[in-house]
Motif scaffolding. Sequence first.
Motif, PDB file in Angstrom:
ATOM      1  N   LEU A   1      -4.426   6.256  -7.731  1.00  0.00           N
ATOM      2  CA  LEU A   1      -4.208   4.437  -7.381  1.00  0.00           C
ATOM      3  C   LEU A   1      -5.017   3.910  -8.004  1.00  0.00           C
ATOM      4  O   LEU A   1      -5.182   3.183  -8.428  1.00  0.00           O
ATOM      5  CB  LEU A   1      -3.043   4.279  -5.906  1.00  0.00           C
ATOM      6  CG  LEU A   1      -3.000   2.922  -5.868  1.00  0.00           C
ATOM      7  CD1 LEU A   1      -2.472   2.053  -6.460  1.00  0.00           C
ATOM      8  CD2 LEU A   1      -3.776   2.835  -3.926  1.00  0.00           C
TER       9      LEU A   1
ATOM     10  N   ALA B   1       1.796   7.832   3.536  1.00  0.00           N
ATOM     11  CA  ALA B   1       2.198   9.845   3.446  1.00  0.00           C
ATOM     12  C   ALA B   1       2.251   9.524   5.083  1.00  0.00           C
ATOM     13  O   ALA B   1       1.865   9.589   5.513  1.00  0.00           O
ATOM     14  CB  ALA B   1       0.701   9.835   2.662  1.00  0.00           C
TER      15      ALA B   1
ATOM     16  N   GLY C   1       0.610  -1.333  -0.583  1.00  0.00           N
ATOM     17  CA  GLY C   1      -0.084   0.180  -0.044  1.00  0.00           C
ATOM     18  C   GLY C   1       0.498   1.258  -0.446  1.00  0.00           C
ATOM     19  O   GLY C   1       2.586   1.318  -0.109  1.00  0.00           O
ATOM     20  N   LEU C   2      -0.266   2.359  -0.096  1.00  0.00           N
ATOM     21  CA  LEU C   2       1.153   3.293   0.122  1.00  0.00           C
ATOM     22  C   LEU C   2       1.057   4.151   1.352  1.00  0.00           C
ATOM     23  O   LEU C   2      -0.415   4.387   1.507  1.00  0.00           O
ATOM     24  CB  LEU C   2       0.549   4.715  -1.525  1.00  0.00           C
ATOM     25  CG  LEU C   2       0.611   4.114  -2.268  1.00  0.00           C
ATOM     26  CD1 LEU C   2       0.125   5.182  -3.993  1.00  0.00           C
ATOM     27  CD2 LEU C   2       1.436   3.581  -2.868  1.00  0.00           C
TER      28      LEU C   2
ATOM     29  N   LEU D   1      -4.348  11.261  -4.314  1.00  0.00           N
ATOM     30  CA  LEU D   1      -3.023  10.033  -4.569  1.00  0.00           C
ATOM     31  C   LEU D   1      -4.258   9.020  -4.747  1.00  0.00           C
ATOM     32  O   LEU D   1      -4.000   7.805  -5.395  1.00  0.00           O
ATOM     33  CB  LEU D   1      -2.425   9.669  -3.854  1.00  0.00           C
ATOM     34  CG  LEU D   1      -1.399  11.464  -3.065  1.00  0.00           C
ATOM     35  CD1 LEU D   1      -0.452  11.326  -2.140  1.00  0.00           C
ATOM     36  CD2 LEU D   1      -0.653  10.561  -4.436  1.00  0.00           C
TER      37      LEU D   1
END
Length: 78
Positions: free
Chosen positions: A25, A9, A6-7, A21
């Motif tokens: 994605l 931040a 996963g991303l 974002l």
Amino acid sequence: MSVWAGLFAPKGVSPDIIARLADALDRALDEAVVRERIARLGGSIPAKDERNPAAFDRLVRSEIARWAPILAATGSGK
């Protein structure tokens, strides 16, 4: 056991940036070439309704709750 990605931040990033974002994605994960590549690597893509920041937060929190006691019992992380 499963593997996921996963991303993340930094804390304090504005909700607008997070939403942008997440949207980027989500759109990428709908691309055929991305889906095919992930499948060739043995991965899977979450259902559309599970591809959002709130769902990812729930996943991360559940994984922490699941694995933290096991790691603590082994003395890992000291």
